[in-house]
Design a protein around this motif. Structure first.
Motif, PDB file in Angstrom:
ATOM      1  N   ALA A  32       3.845  56.468  31.461  1.00 23.36           N
ATOM      2  CA  ALA A  32       3.435  56.677  30.068  1.00 23.36           C
ATOM      3  C   ALA A  32       4.279  55.816  29.143  1.00 23.36           C
ATOM      4  CB  ALA A  32       3.604  58.144  29.691  1.00 23.36           C
ATOM      5  N   VAL A  33       3.611  55.118  28.250  1.00 16.46           N
ATOM      6  CA  VAL A  33       4.305  54.317  27.238  1.00 16.46           C
ATOM      7  C   VAL A  33       3.747  54.700  25.876  1.00 16.46           C
ATOM      8  CG1 VAL A  33       4.690  51.992  26.326  1.00 16.46           C
ATOM      9  CG2 VAL A  33       4.724  52.379  28.794  1.00 16.46           C
ATOM     10  N   VAL A  34       4.630  55.004  24.946  1.00 17.32           N
ATOM     11  CA  VAL A  34       4.194  55.254  23.572  1.00 17.32           C
ATOM     12  C   VAL A  34       4.814  54.170  22.702  1.00 17.32           C
ATOM     13  CG1 VAL A  34       4.368  56.789  21.569  1.00 17.32           C
ATOM     14  CG2 VAL A  34       3.862  57.730  23.828  1.00 17.32           C
ATOM     15  N   ALA A  35       3.956  53.450  21.986  1.00 13.95           N
ATOM     16  CA  ALA A  35       4.423  52.391  21.090  1.00 13.95           C
ATOM     17  C   ALA A  35       4.076  52.790  19.670  1.00 13.95           C
ATOM     18  CB  ALA A  35       3.769  51.063  21.451  1.00 13.95           C
ATOM     19  N   PHE A  36       5.101  53.026  18.859  1.00 14.05           N
ATOM     20  CA  PHE A  36       4.860  53.315  17.450  1.00 14.05           C
ATOM     21  C   PHE A  36       5.087  52.047  16.646  1.00 14.05           C
ATOM     22  CE2 PHE A  36       6.310  53.966  13.181  1.00 14.05           C
ATOM     23  CZ  PHE A  36       5.314  54.790  12.676  1.00 14.05           C
ATOM     24  N   ARG A 106       3.723  61.715  29.975  1.00 12.16           N
ATOM     25  CA  ARG A 106       3.470  61.426  28.574  1.00 12.16           C
ATOM     26  C   ARG A 106       4.288  62.229  27.571  1.00 12.16           C
ATOM     27  NH1 ARG A 106      -0.242  64.970  30.050  1.00 12.16           N
ATOM     28  NH2 ARG A 106      -1.337  66.390  28.625  1.00 12.16           N
ATOM     29  N   PHE A 110       6.071  60.644  24.220  1.00 16.90           N
ATOM     30  CA  PHE A 110       5.623  61.003  22.865  1.00 16.90           C
ATOM     31  C   PHE A 110       6.775  61.597  22.043  1.00 16.90           C
ATOM     32  CE2 PHE A 110       0.962  61.156  23.983  1.00 16.90           C
ATOM     33  CZ  PHE A 110       0.525  60.387  22.921  1.00 16.90           C
ATOM     34  N   ALA A 113       9.613  59.111  21.120  1.00 15.67           N
ATOM     35  CA  ALA A 113       9.221  58.137  20.093  1.00 15.67           C
ATOM     36  C   ALA A 113       9.225  58.789  18.710  1.00 15.67           C
ATOM     37  CB  ALA A 113       7.840  57.555  20.400  1.00 15.67           C
ATOM     38  N   GLU A 114       8.728  60.014  18.650  1.00 14.99           N
ATOM     39  CA  GLU A 114       8.669  60.700  17.352  1.00 14.99           C
ATOM     40  C   GLU A 114      10.079  61.044  16.864  1.00 14.99           C
ATOM     41  OE1 GLU A 114       5.674  63.900  15.228  1.00 14.99           O
ATOM     42  OE2 GLU A 114       5.729  63.813  17.412  1.00 14.99           O
TER      43      GLU A 114
ATOM     44  N   VAL C  33       0.753  53.107  13.427  1.00 17.79           N
ATOM     45  CA  VAL C  33      -0.126  53.026  14.597  1.00 17.79           C
ATOM     46  C   VAL C  33       0.633  53.587  15.794  1.00 17.79           C
ATOM     47  CG1 VAL C  33      -1.328  51.482  16.196  1.00 17.79           C
ATOM     48  CG2 VAL C  33      -1.383  51.013  13.734  1.00 17.79           C
ATOM     49  N   ALA C  35       0.224  53.875  19.855  1.00 12.92           N
ATOM     50  CA  ALA C  35      -0.569  53.448  21.019  1.00 12.92           C
ATOM     51  C   ALA C  35       0.008  54.110  22.258  1.00 12.92           C
ATOM     52  CB  ALA C  35      -0.516  51.933  21.153  1.00 12.92           C
ATOM     53  N   THR C  37      -0.207  54.491  26.249  1.00 11.21           N
ATOM     54  CA  THR C  37      -0.724  53.821  27.438  1.00 11.21           C
ATOM     55  C   THR C  37      -0.369  54.660  28.658  1.00 11.21           C
ATOM     56  OG1 THR C  37       0.004  51.809  26.335  1.00 11.21           O
ATOM     57  CG2 THR C  37      -0.864  51.572  28.548  1.00 11.21           C
ATOM     58  N   PHE C 110       0.952  60.146  15.259  1.00  3.55           N
ATOM     59  CA  PHE C 110       1.598  60.723  16.448  1.00  3.55           C
ATOM     60  C   PHE C 110       0.824  61.957  16.939  1.00  3.55           C
ATOM     61  CE2 PHE C 110       5.855  58.653  15.663  1.00  3.55           C
ATOM     62  CZ  PHE C 110       6.019  58.176  16.945  1.00  3.55           C
TER      63      PHE C 110
END
Lengths: 162, 83, 162, 83
Positions: A32-36, A106, A110, A113-114, C33, C35, C37, C110
């Motif tokens: 899982a990758v989260v990109a913000f 995930r 998530f 990142a947040e 944004v 994203a 993955t 998010f």
């Protein structure tokens, strides 16, 4: 485990693709990758803006972000973190900040990142000035950003499902 | 002592940093902000609302009651608005 | 407001960059944004895998995802949503699913991305089979995914800070 | 009635879909699953654990007590594992 961590402050435009790819290239343990991506909008409080100008405290900015990345790594089972923050003059549509987190699952990606974004907003030494036709003004800190950062303080560490 | 200013505090003071000899009575960050506010019109304007002034000693966030003894650099700035 | 929404199911490799760029190109109202993955890992329950094979229910998959995207748009002030789900044989390191959400501010982006992923995991008609040296087996649904999806059910709509 | 099977239910039944004339006694999704389970060894294997069988009528998730009257297609599948 050593988690690949990259923190960069730059005056150049941020290449979201290259940054994200660098985190996952050759890896097959990441699920899982989260990109913000934080982007410069063309209005602030309903008024049209020409650009944002970002001031920062060199040296402190990097170490303050690194401290929060280490905190995120203590809280969640991360496999990689990459943060790029732009400074200088930024036009509408351009990326201000990119935070990418990678994990096996995930939820950790998530939440981390947040968490990082909430802290970047309130603790990392960056200041935004707005350029409008009528002149320039500094953006004021928002109480809701402080509240967003505060909600992580009382949470036990490693509470995310792995 | 090296003092750094950022954002609108820097603009109001009119400089990004300066080296200042502090009197012995200035012991905490709060003392420093109050003392700076008495250094003339520009400083008075920069520090008129002490509640909003944030500080870092040697690049670590500190509260107004933090002692400045032994500090190499002290930074004063408004609440952060990055991200 | 009409929110640009794109939902696609494909047997081809997913181009994360192109998909994300398509959501923000020419826009200056988007400030955030996210994203997500989902990537094929090379192990499942500690065992090495050769590939995942994704089965799906054509027709239902698209409409079921669209239903959840509409629900996300009712809950959060979104400016764009893009979901691409791959089916067929997927090798470790390749992208299985991409969910991109755009909003003026970060919290909505998010939360909407996490909401969509929680629902995709439990309600969208896709099934994963694992190919190992020893043979193939279907992945069982995880109780924690159901729990993750359930937590959105009791939340009032439009609770995200705008 | 058109019946679709997915994932390991499809593999056990041995086909992806079929057209079946259902007896009048089969009124709900639950009835259908039970009735299919009695159609021979492969079906018995596919539907041996009725708790895990999920269903959609005309591409909408339904519960076992849902009436099948008027349905165009009924899909039977295990819990979903997408994403």
């Amino acid at each position: 485990m050593i988690v690949p961590m990259s923190i960069r402050i730059t005056e150049d435009e941020i290449d979201v693709t290259a940054e994200t790819a660098a985190l996952t290239r050759g890896r097959t343990d990441i699920g899982a990758v989260v990109a913000f991506t934080g982007i410069c909008r063309d209005d602030e409080d309903g008024e049209r803006i020409a650009a944002l100008v970002l001031d920062h405290y060199p040296g402190m900015a990097e170490t303050e972000i690194a401290r929060h990345v280490e905190e995120a790594e203590a809280r969640w089972p991360l496999l990689g973190v990459r943060i790029v923050h732009r400074v200088g003059r930024i036009k509408p549509g351009e990326v201000i900040v990119l935070a990418v987190t990678a994990s096996a699952h995930r939820r950790a990606a998530f939440e981390a990142a947040e968490f990082l974004m909430d802290y970047l907003k309130t603790r990392a030494p960056f200041w935004k000035k707005v350029e409008r036709a009528a002149g320039t003004s500094w953006i004021e800190a928002r109480g809701e950003d402080d509240a967003a950062a505060a909600r992580w303080r009382d949470r036990p560490k490693r509470d995310a499902a792995e | 002592m090296k003092i750094l200013y950022f954002a609108w505090i820097r603009e109001r003071v009119g400089k990004a940093e300066e080296e200042i000899e502090l009197p012995a009575s200035v012991q905490t960050v709060g003392d420093l902000v109050q003392w700076l506010g008495g250094r003339g019109e520009q400083y008075a304007h920069a520090f008129e609302n002490r509640q909003v002034v944030r500080a870092a000693i040697d690049r670590i966030h500190v509260r107004p009651e933090a002692k400045i003894t032994g500090a190499r650099e002290i930074a004063l700035f408004p609440p952060m608005t990055g991200g």
